[in-house]
Design a protein around this motif. Structure first.
Motif, PDB file in Angstrom:
ATOM      1  N   ASP A 324       0.813  -1.213   0.000  1.00 59.02           N
ATOM      2  CA  ASP A 324       0.000   0.000   0.000  1.00 59.02           C
ATOM      3  C   ASP A 324       0.849   1.267   0.000  1.00 59.02           C
ATOM      4  O   ASP A 324       0.424   2.316   0.481  1.00 59.02           O
ATOM      5  CB  ASP A 324      -0.935   0.003   1.215  1.00 59.02           C
ATOM      6  N   ARG A 326       3.643   3.957   1.060  1.00 61.87           N
ATOM      7  CA  ARG A 326       4.262   4.421   2.300  1.00 61.87           C
ATOM      8  C   ARG A 326       3.336   4.140   3.474  1.00 61.87           C
ATOM      9  O   ARG A 326       2.466   4.952   3.808  1.00 61.87           O
ATOM     10  CB  ARG A 326       4.527   5.934   2.217  1.00 61.87           C
ATOM     11  N   GLU A 327       3.531   3.024   4.117  1.00 61.67           N
ATOM     12  CA  GLU A 327       2.626   2.657   5.201  1.00 61.67           C
ATOM     13  C   GLU A 327       2.918   3.435   6.480  1.00 61.67           C
ATOM     14  O   GLU A 327       2.133   3.360   7.433  1.00 61.67           O
ATOM     15  CB  GLU A 327       2.670   1.149   5.419  1.00 61.67           C
ATOM     16  N   ASP A 328       4.034   4.212   6.511  1.00 60.16           N
ATOM     17  CA  ASP A 328       4.270   5.105   7.642  1.00 60.16           C
ATOM     18  C   ASP A 328       3.566   6.436   7.447  1.00 60.16           C
ATOM     19  O   ASP A 328       3.597   7.293   8.337  1.00 60.16           O
ATOM     20  CB  ASP A 328       5.768   5.313   7.879  1.00 60.16           C
ATOM     21  N   LEU A 331      -3.173   6.681   6.024  1.00 58.69           N
ATOM     22  CA  LEU A 331      -3.927   6.366   4.815  1.00 58.69           C
ATOM     23  C   LEU A 331      -4.713   7.573   4.320  1.00 58.69           C
ATOM     24  O   LEU A 331      -4.806   7.803   3.108  1.00 58.69           O
ATOM     25  CB  LEU A 331      -4.871   5.184   5.078  1.00 58.69           C
ATOM     26  N   ARG A 334      -2.466   9.631   2.183  1.00 58.16           N
ATOM     27  CA  ARG A 334      -2.182   8.996   0.892  1.00 58.16           C
ATOM     28  C   ARG A 334      -3.370   9.118  -0.053  1.00 58.16           C
ATOM     29  O   ARG A 334      -3.200   9.213  -1.271  1.00 58.16           O
ATOM     30  CB  ARG A 334      -1.823   7.515   1.106  1.00 58.16           C
ATOM     31  N   ALA A 644       0.174   3.795  -4.276  1.00 62.61           N
ATOM     32  CA  ALA A 644       0.677   2.423  -4.227  1.00 62.61           C
ATOM     33  C   ALA A 644       1.246   1.972  -5.570  1.00 62.61           C
ATOM     34  O   ALA A 644       1.746   0.852  -5.669  1.00 62.61           O
ATOM     35  CB  ALA A 644      -0.437   1.468  -3.802  1.00 62.61           C
TER      36      ALA A 644
END
Length: 758
Positions: A324, A326-328, A331, A334, A644
């Motif tokens: 997904d 940049r999971e840091d 959401l 993003r 993503a």
């Protein structure tokens, strides 16, 4: 490789050598020449009295000379002894110059003054060679040695270089080294130059009219470490050019330049790198990473892929990516597709009472009916660009207004500056600058702070003068951290914008008390890394950080980049092609008329940016608002591609009309683009891609769209094409072959996507 191909390669090399050196052949090279061959890239050096000169940079496949008749030195070095300066180049001024050739046969190695004709005739076709200069003719310069290592990569037709200077025992200091640099002829009638300004920018006619690009790396107008020159619109079989990149994984301080010389005509691409510990007698110089010369058979997108391949494997700032993206990054950040900015009195930099921003922001949110973020200026009692960093107290009602907008589906991100301290930081009074901040500001060699002004005025009418703070110092790191965490924890904002970090140039700080190397090096980035890592450790997972512009070295420390400065003619999306999915880019300065604003929004859409940074009152302009609503909602429908996925080569449509408008960026700024803008983004693990189209003009455009799925690495024979125009809109789907063509009418002032799945 077959014998016939080897012969063909040798014949090409012999032809080139014969053109360079009368009566010389591949097997009979004069002793004062060195030839390096990397695939189809040929480099010829000639030894002269006191140095070495580049004689040719050649595309062996096309028999095309790329190098200028008057070549640039391989390197230029500046030395200093107090206020005295000396300059020495690779071409002259040395008592001794050597070439050490590393042969293809492993373990075979030889070293000699000039070339021994018995040693492979001076031709290196294998691992590479080392060039060495030692003992300047001017004995006063001391025992100086320069080593330049070249590795030949046949498969990619590239030469990778590293450079090292040994200056031990000298009273002189190595201050700067210009390396690499290449002087290029106008090798094709349609040759263009690519520089890393903003997202990437093409300069046409660079050889034919005055042109000078020179920018410090690590700020708005020099965001990456690559340049290129190539033949635009050439068929693939005739494509040629040169990719010139510095693959420095730490992003050291440097200046990049592309300079036209009309006498050639010549364009010289160069990197000017300040030495670490400049001013210290006997300091050396070690090049970080590698310099790359590479034949470029393509265009800006192919150059982007070369750079992305390196950056994704080696750059310190490349973030960890999952399925997904940049999971840091939260959401919600993003997935954002629209931004507004507010907080100022119209036409001024004076802050508004917070409640006055509520109605227009809510109205814009209702218009687009998808999540929106607000970049909030003027939330503090101090004037904008004045009295930094004393932002608190906030304006009365700010916290309550933040929470009300959050309940309406608006995310809040206030402004602070991450670089400046006002030297009169309480009205016209020096409150804490001298007593607290001065020791931690950046300073020149004389101990004088670096000062900048941005047009704001003190209460007595004089310019506000800001000191640039040193990011390695604990005071500045703690100051920025405390402001950010107070906004997050006390006010409850969703993120904080820290201005200038990826927009303004690194300073050559010479204050030894800061305990970083003086002048050049990568300490500037590492100082900010320490600051931002500490903040991110304390930051709740649902909060984010952004900064201004898009200098690459801070990508992994920020969740978003405000790309408001992407405003020029000739822009190409190199940055999105390299870094798509690694950081969210958002925002343009929405000046200009309705056409200019559609051009900006359309370009944001195909470049993969989150759209906007409008004043929310744009919702009251019915014509513009209709287009913005549709393109924002379409982007939201496709949002996963941009966080993503990765950028693909945009479709090329032929015979399109063009549009031209004054974007009014810092004055008059005319920009010309195709009426229909295109983009392509892929989610390869999900077996789908999206081709993006938006007609920003006032008239429908009829054109043919050709798609060859093989060019996108898709092996399936049958594909599904779905035409998408936004959330809740009907989707038209059909099965197509892996190579198809459609005559398409693109409606005026609309955007559409073709989703291809297999």
């Amino acid at each position: 490789m077959s014998e016939s191909k080897r012969q063909t390669s040798s014949e090409r090399a012999s032809k080139w050598i014969g053109q360079l050196i009368p009566e010389a052949t591949y097997d009979n090279l004069p002793h004062d020449w060195t030839i390096g061959i990397a695939g189809t890239l040929g480099l010829a050096l000639q030894h002269t009295e006191g140095g070495m000169v580049v004689r040719s940079i050649h595309d062996l496949k096309l028999d095309r000379e790329l190098g200028a008749l008057q070549a640039a030195p391989l390197f230029i070095m500046e030395l200093g002894d107090g206020d005295a300066r000396a300059r020495i180049t690779s071409e002259a001024g040395w008592q001794s110059s050597h070439v050490h050739v590393n042969w293809l046969r492993r373990g075979a190695r030889t070293a000699h003054n000039h070339h021994d004709p018995a040693e492979n005739n001076g031709i290196s076709r294998g691992r590479g060679f080392v060039l060495e200069w030692s003992h300047p003719l001017d004995d006063d310069l001391g025992p100086l040695t320069v080593e330049l290592h070249a590795t030949l990569h046949a498969r990619s037709s590239a030469i990778h270089w590293t450079l090292r200077v040994n200056n031990a025992g000298s009273r002189w200091s190595c201050r700067r080294v210009v390396f690499p640099q290449v002087a290029l002829s106008k090798f094709d009638p349609n040759a263009v130059v690519l520089v890393p300004s903003g997202p990437g920018e093409l300069k046409h006619n660079a050889w034919d009219e005055p042109y000078a690009y020179k920018q410090p790396y690590g700020q708005a107008w020099c965001t990456m470490q690559l340049m290129a020159a190539y033949a635009e619109s050439a068929p693939h079989t005739r494509a040629t050019g040169l990719y010139l990149g510095v693959h420095d994984p730490r992003g050291s301080i440097k200046d990049l330049s592309a300079q036209q010389d009309p006498t050639g005509p010549t364009v010289t691409l160069a990197y000017d790198i300040p030495a670490s510990d400049m001013g210290h007698p006997g300091n050396g110089f070690a090049f970080n990473g590698e310099a790359v010369w590479r034949i470029l058979r393509g265009d800006w997108f192919d150059a982007s892929l070369i750079y992305r391949d390196w950056a994704s494997h080696h750059a310190n700032w490349w973030p960890q990516l999952g399925p997904d993206g940049r999971e840091d990054t939260p959401l919600w950040m993003r997935e954002l597709s629209a931004w507004v900015q507010a907080g100022f009195e119209p036409g001024t930099n004076q802050g508004l009472p917070p409640r006055e921003s509520l109605t227009p922001v809510k109205r814009f949110r209702e218009l687009v009916n998808v999540p929106v973020a607000l970049h909030w200026y003027g939330w503090h009692m101090i004037p904008f660009d004045n009295d930094y960093p004393h932002y608190f107290p906030a304006r009365s009602g700010f916290e309550e207004a933040v929470h009300e907008l959050q309940r309406s589906g608006v995310f809040i991100m206030p402004y602070i500056n991450g670089r400046l301290w006002d030297t009169r930081d309480h009205g016209a009074v020096d409150f804490e600058f001298t007593s607290l901040a001065l020791p931690f500001s950046t300073k020149d060699e004389h101990g004088v702070p670096y000062i900048e002004s941005y047009g704001s005025k003190e209460i007595d009418g004089s310019p506000v003068r800001f000191a640039v703070m040193c990011p390695t110092t604990s005071l500045w790191q703690t100051t920025v951290r405390d402001i950010v965490m107070r906004l997050i924890n006390e006010v409850g904002v969703d993120g904080v914008y820290i201005d200038q970090v990826a927009a303004a140039k690194p300073m050559l700080c010479m204050d030894p008390s800061h305990r970083h190397p003086l002048g050049g090096g990568y300490w500037w980035n590492e100082g900010y890394y320490e600051m931002l890592d500490r903040i991110r450790t304390e930051l709740p997972a649902v909060r984010m950080l952004t900064t201004e512009c898009n200098a690459e070295a801070f990508i992994s420390r920020f969740d978003g980049y405000l790309t408001w400065h992407w405003q020029h003619d000739g822009m190409v999306p190199v940055f999105p092609a390299v870094y798509g999915g690694t950081v969210q880019t958002f925002g343009r300065s929405y000046t200009g008329d309705a056409l200019a604003q559609r051009m900006k929004a359309g370009q944001q859409f195909v470049f993969g940016e989150q759209i906007g940074w409008f004043h929310p009152s744009i919702a009251d302009d019915a014509e513009t608002a209709t287009y913005l609503r549709q393109i924002i909602r379409l982007r939201y429908e496709l949002r996963r591609y941009f966080y993503a996925g990765t950028m693909l080569r945009p479709p090329v449509l032929t015979g399109l009309p063009q549009v031209k408008a004054d974007w009014k960026w810092q004055g008059e700024c005319w920009v010309t683009t195709d009426a229909v803008m295109t983009g392509a983004w892929a989610l390869p693990n999900e077996r789908r891609m999206a081709l993006l189209f938006t007609n920003v003009s006032d008239e429908p455009v009829v054109t043919k769209v050709s798609v060859n799925a093989r060019n996108y690495g898709i092996g399936a024979n049958r594909l599904q094409r779905s035409v998408i125009s936004g959330p809740g809109e009907p989707v038209q789907s059909e099965m197509v072959s892996n190579r198809f063509q459609r005559e398409e009418t693109f409606a005026a002032r609309q955007a559409v996507a073709w989703e291809i799945s297999w």
